[in-house]
Design an enzyme around this catalytic site. Structure first.
Site, PDB file in Angstrom:
ATOM      1  N   ILE A  58       0.837  -1.211   0.000  1.00 26.96           N
ATOM      2  CA  ILE A  58       0.000   0.000   0.000  1.00 26.96           C
ATOM      3  C   ILE A  58       0.866   1.253   0.000  1.00 26.96           C
ATOM      4  O   ILE A  58       1.699   1.429   0.897  1.00 26.96           O
ATOM      5  CB  ILE A  58      -0.926   0.029   1.244  1.00 26.96           C
TER       6      ILE A  58
ATOM      7  N   LYS B  86       5.625   0.256  12.880  1.00 30.95           N
ATOM      8  CA  LYS B  86       4.997   0.935  11.733  1.00 30.95           C
ATOM      9  C   LYS B  86       4.346   2.252  12.178  1.00 30.95           C
ATOM     10  O   LYS B  86       4.398   3.257  11.459  1.00 30.95           O
ATOM     11  CB  LYS B  86       3.969  -0.001  11.092  1.00 30.95           C
TER      12      LYS B  86
HETATM   13  N1  HSE Z   1       4.176  -9.749  10.104  1.00 37.55           N
HETATM   14  C1  HSE Z   1       3.709  -8.633   9.345  1.00 37.55           C
HETATM   15  C2  HSE Z   1       2.181  -8.678   9.267  1.00 37.55           C
HETATM   16  C3  HSE Z   1       4.327  -8.668   7.973  1.00 37.55           C
HETATM   17  O1  HSE Z   1       1.566  -9.648   9.690  1.00 37.55           O
HETATM   18  O2  HSE Z   1       1.589  -7.701   8.829  1.00 37.55           O
HETATM   19  C4  HSE Z   1       4.159  -7.383   7.227  1.00 37.55           C
HETATM   20  O3  HSE Z   1       4.894  -6.348   7.780  1.00 37.55           O
END
Ligand code: HSE
Ligand code: NDP
Length: 453
Positions: A156, A225
């Site tokens: 995305i 994130k």
């Molecule tokens: N482990 C992460 C998830 C992978 O499940 O979104 C993507 O960053």
């Protein structure tokens, strides 16, 4: 009016130069050939002609670093190496793609590349959430690009919109589902009524959850994130340590059922918000926790392993970005977008915009953050209970939005939903409720997000 002849011919010459690139290859090193790296290598090799036309020069794969050189990877074995430092240092490598994962040696290798003026594309959110400052400074000093679209929400596009498209706007809020594993688990619990442990086991069997799912289910991945998103949205350097984090491992089938009863679902949210202090000064709040989300909110319908990010900006209003947040090919798509950008910058000279941290906004403690609570209690079913419970909310200056009582036996179930209040006031209220004789148990406390109240 027709353009002067000289201008037409110069445009034609430029177009010709674009489709017939000069033969000055741009060398690429890919560090890692796992889920993401193998897809990056595949796209580089399969789409070489298109990529050349898009960049203006051939993108040539110089080598791929792996740990196990004996494994058949379906590419020319001469491209493989375990000497990752030597690959980064090669004179014919201009761009480095880091898809190893982890902190070291990824950090050291990215710094080595940037210090040598080589641009870097990485998907490594864990590293960026701790060390973006150091890496961005090296990129700035050596006029190299550091791109990381793939680090948040896989395929995305959300990093570039925040960094570039919204650079002239004022972002007030970013709220997203940025972890596919936990969204898969919560969606499955919602759809089947199954418990957390069974659903986690199913997620493992289907290949969504890793053997050690801690980073996903305890919210570490989403927190990394969130730190990256908040840094971009608020022009402030935010690290994982600034993010309040709670995971989903304590969510029960009963929580999901209660959410349903209130026309909500439960989602692990990453929230990055501009909030005011008592004097009206801007601060930011960055947090990750499972929360009730009304079914009418656009994030409620994001199910399975999908991700979505909603950005609220002053002039743009509400924007929503949705798609595949994980997986080799989707993540490689974002890596390749960055790689083409970095290669174009190399080809034409110069670099793209780097991070902007001028605002340096303070991070508000979680206790000061305005949230809403959904408190589930078992109480004695007798006169005066409701007023005693309500009094605890009032003592902490927490306004109640709705109260629902179910059951008319010895013990009733009481659900109180609050208006927004400081998280510390809400937490103090819950502590006080637990001390009341008439409250047999506070069975669950969940926050409620995505409402206008
Ligand atoms: N482990 C992460 C998830 C992978 O499940 O979104 C993507 O960053
Ligand atoms: P994998 O574990 O599948 O792959 C890692 C690769 O790096 C492997 O090829 C491994 O070699 C190689 N490697 C690791 N350490 C070294 C080392 N010291 N020297 C040489 N090679 C090394 O990881 P993913 O592809 O899943 O993830 C890569 C990055 O992308 C991570 O930062 C991750 O967070 C990020 N990311 C991943 C997503 C996904 O859906 N998988 C989504 C978004 C981001 P070998 O093959 O020999 O073991």
């Amino acid at each position: 009016m027709t353009a002067p002849e000289s201008s037409v011919s110069s445009e034609a010459a430029e177009a010709a130069a674009f489709v017939s690139p000069v033969d000055k290859p741009i060398g690429v090193a890919v560090l890692g050939m796992g889920n993401v790296g193998s897809e990056v290598v595949r796209i580089l090799l399969d789409h070489a002609t298109d990529l050349t036309a898009r960049v203006g020069a051939p993108l040539v794969l110089r080598g791929v670093a792996v740990r196990d050189i004996g494994k058949d990877r379906g590419i020319d074995p001469d491209l493989l190496t375990t000497d990752v430092r030597a690959l980064v240092a090669r004179d014919d490598v201009d761009l480095v793609v880091e898809v190893l994962g982890g902190i070291e040696p990824a950090r050291e290798l990215i710094l080595a590349a940037l210090n040598a003026g080589k641009s870097v594309v990485t998907a490594n959110k864990a590293l960026l959430a701790e060390y973006t400052g150091e890496l961005a400074d090296a990129a700035e000093s050596h006029r190299a690009d550091l791109y990381f679209e793939a680090a948040v929400a896989g395929a995305i596009p959300v990093v570039r919109p925040l960094m570039q498209s919204l650079a002239g706007d004022r972002v007030n809020r970013v709220i997203g589902i940025v972890n596919g594993t936990t969204n898969f688990i919560l969606s499955a619990m919602d759809e089947t009524g199954a418990d957390y442990a069974d659903t986690l086991a199913e997620a493992g069997r289907l290949g969504y959850a890793e053997a050690d799912p801690t980073a996903d289910v305890e919210g570490f991945d989403a927190a990394a994130k969130a730190a990256i998103l908040a840094s971009l949205a608020f022009h402030t350097r935010v690290t994982s340590a600034d993010v309040h984090r709670e995971g989903i491992s304590s969510i029960t089938a009963a929580d999901i059922a209660t959410a349903r009863a209130f026309d909500c679902t439960v989602k692990l949210l990453a929230l990055c918000e501009r909030v005011s202090d008592d004097d009206g000064n801007d601060r930011i709040s960055v947090r990750v926790y499972p929360s009730l989300v009304p079914l009418s909110h656009p994030l409620a319908s994001v199910s399975g392993a999908f991700n979505a990010v909603v950005v609220e900006a002053e002039a743009a209003g509400r924007l929503m970005f949705y798609g595949q947040g994980a997986g080799g090919a989707p993540t490689a798509s974002a890596v390749m977008g960055d790689l083409v950008m970095a290669a174009r910058n190399k080809f034409y000279g110069g670099r793209g915009p780097g991070e902007s941290t001028y605002a340096k906004l303070p991070v508000a403690p979680m206790g000061d953050t305005p949230t809403r609570y959904h408190v589930n209690m078992q109480v004695a079913d007798r006169a005066g209970v409701l007023s005693a419970v309500a009094a605890e909310f009032a003592k902490n200056d927490v306004s109640i939005s709705t109260v629902r009582q179910e059951g008319a036996s010895k013990h009733a179930r009481l659900v109180v939903v609050t208006h927004r209040a400081k998280d510390s006031a809400l937490a103090a209220t819950v502590d006080a409720l637990k001390e009341l004789d008439i409250v047999t148990a506070v069975t669950s406390v969940l926050r409620l997000e995505g409402t206008s109240e």
